[in-house]
Design a protein around this motif. Structure first.
Motif, short mmCIF file in Angstrom:
data_model
loop_
_atom_site.label_atom_id
_atom_site.label_comp_id
_atom_site.label_asym_id
_atom_site.label_seq_id
_atom_site.Cartn_x
_atom_site.Cartn_y
_atom_site.Cartn_z
N ALA A 198 51.68 11.62 59.59
CA ALA A 198 52.15 10.73 61.24
C ALA A 198 51.07 10.40 62.27
CB ALA A 198 52.89 11.97 61.68
N HIS A 199 51.20 9.12 62.51
CA HIS A 199 50.49 7.84 63.18
C HIS A 199 51.14 7.42 64.76
CE1 HIS A 199 47.45 5.02 64.23
NE2 HIS A 199 46.78 5.73 64.51
N SER A 200 52.22 7.61 64.83
CA SER A 200 52.49 7.44 66.10
C SER A 200 53.58 8.14 67.47
CB SER A 200 54.16 6.73 65.44
OG SER A 200 54.69 7.24 64.73
N PRO A 201 52.53 8.85 68.41
CA PRO A 201 52.56 9.51 69.33
C PRO A 201 53.12 8.61 70.26
CG PRO A 201 50.29 9.52 68.95
CD PRO A 201 50.59 8.70 67.55
N VAL A 202 52.98 6.93 70.58
CA VAL A 202 52.79 7.35 71.77
C VAL A 202 53.64 5.80 71.87
CG1 VAL A 202 51.16 5.56 72.95
CG2 VAL A 202 50.17 7.45 72.36
N ALA A 203 54.13 5.30 72.69
CA ALA A 203 54.88 3.97 72.86
C ALA A 203 54.82 3.24 74.27
CB ALA A 203 56.65 4.53 72.55
N ARG A 204 55.15 2.62 74.58
CA ARG A 204 54.42 2.00 76.64
C ARG A 204 52.84 2.63 77.27
NH1 ARG A 204 60.50 -0.53 77.82
NH2 ARG A 204 61.42 -0.59 75.70
#
Length: 424
Positions: A198-204
């Motif tokens: 998992a490597h997508s804990p952030v958006a904007r």
């Protein structure tokens, strides 16, 4: 996510419902000794001076025009949001695959660097909202279709990136390397791969509450598009029914916008007054995005893009070891069996097991325990697959840094967010 398909309507020989089933049986699970391996790596292209800045379309176009002139062994394609993808040729070994893609990436990075651009590996763009780069009938229709059920589809198209591992379907016969076992294993081990990588804990610029925001998008999308078929039973029959009962995303046209039908399954299309042709079936198959897609081989689509220039090598090596080494395969199968009841007999990616993997990563105690067993088995198997000391060292380092400690790459990124610095 991209697929090498034609936008034309070249094949109009009508296919019946029975012919569709027969074709799917014949083309989607081609069995034989596992001996070929491939990988598709997706990247965000960013400004070297500040990776948070979106690259203007005209700069992307100039860079991609130059990249297309490079003599690469991998296929180079562009995703709807401007993400760059390299798809390896089928390789006879792990190291052949690693070597060819690494050489291509070196050439790509050198050319981009001369233009002031670089590559970033995240499962979801941490900074920018979705932005369409490609304006083609396929993606216009896809956006129109996916927007009907929410914003997740547009984010998937324009703001996500992955490492996709392609494996042979396996033997016709039962056993650890049989296609039935490999199909079942892919859908259960897939949750472990989601959690570990998992490597997508952030958006904007803000934490989303998911360690794999990318996987949360797939789970929230319209199920007929992103959901797996029922896993138990005959894989060929299950996949054929799934394809026939999946909604048709679009009907291609020679000119002008493509039609986006409302609620028409492919089965219903075959029974209509204007049934589809073979080309329409081939195209329909490219518009289905389950976590494991049979395309003659098995395409594992659940792994987030990884940090670092060579981070993609670790999921490729681990997955190859756990599927193509008989001893490691048996260890992985026994380890993930304990996870099966957590699926609640629901297919991924929306079942409770996969949701926990995307949300919690390896902080989930059971996923942590199973991942430790699987990564240990992979490390033991890699020398038997001819892995170099460098590849074995990379997998061992990842295991020590993340898996052994119940962590994943997302856990490195989150502190930087809270510290107002999430650059690599």
């Amino acid at each position: 996510m991209s697929d090498a398909v034609s936008d034309s309507t070249e094949s109009r020989s009508v296919v019946t419902e029975a012919e569709v089933e027969a074709l799917i049986h014949g083309i989607c699970f081609k069995t034989g000794p596992p001996r070929r391996l491939g990988v598709e790596v997706e990247w965000f292209v960013h400004e070297l001076r500040d990776p948070r800045l979106p690259v203007p379309s005209e700069r992307l176009e100039a860079a991609y025009t130059a990249l297309r002139a490079l003599p690469l062994s991998s296929a180079l394609t562009i995703e709807p949001g401007g993400q760059l993808e390299l798809s390896s040729a089928p390789a006879a070994s792990l190291m052949e695959c690693v070597g060819s893609v690494s050489a291509d990436l070196d050439a790509v990075r050198a050319l981009l660097r001369s233009a002031g651009l670089g590559l970033s590996g995240y499962g979801h763009d941490p900074w920018n909202p979705p932005r369409r780069y490609l304006r083609e009938p396929r993606y216009d229709a896809m956006e129109s279709y996916l927007d009907r059920t929410g914003p997740e589809g547009r984010c998937m198209m324009c703001s996500s990136a992955s490492v996709q591992v392609c494996l042979d379907a396996g033997y016709e016969e039962p056993g650890p390397l049989g296609y039935g076992r490999r199909w079942w294993l892919a859908h259960h081990l897939g949750a472990v791969l989601v959690a570990a990588f998992a490597h997508s804990p952030v958006a904007r610029g803000r934490p989303t509450g998911w360690r794999s925001t990318r996987q949360s998008l797939w789970a929230a999308m319209e199920p007929g598009r992103s959901c797996a078929p029922r896993i138990n039973g005959d894989p060929r029959g299950s996949w054929a029914r799934h394809v026939l009962d999946a909604p048709v995303m679009c009907v291609r046209a020679e000119s002008g916008p493509w039609r986006v039908p409302e609620g028409m399954t492919f089965r219903a299309w075959t029974r209509s007054d204007r049934p589809p042709g073979r080309g329409d079936l081939d195209y329909h198959l490219t518009t289905l995005f389950p976590p494991v897609r049979p395309r003659g081989h098995l395409e594992l689509r659940m792994i987030d893009a990884q940090p670092g220039d060579d981070g993609w090598v670790v999921p490729l090596a681990v997955t190859a070891a756990l599927f193509d080494d008989p001893e490691a395969t048996e260890t992985a199968y026994r380890a993930v069996k304990r996870l099966a009841e957590r699926t609640a007999s629901q297919p991924p990616p929306g079942n409770p097991l996969w949701v926990a993997a995307a949300r919690d990563g390896l902080t989930d105690p059971e996923l942590h325990e199973v991942a430790a067993l699987c990564f240990t088995a992979a490390i033991e198997a890699l020398p038997r697959l001819g892995a170099t000391g460098e590849v074995l060292g990379a997998v061992t380092e990842f295991t020590d840094r993340y898996v052994a400690r119940g962590r994943c790459p997302a856990d490195d990124l989150l502190p930087r967010v809270y510290g107002k610095d999430i650059r690599t």
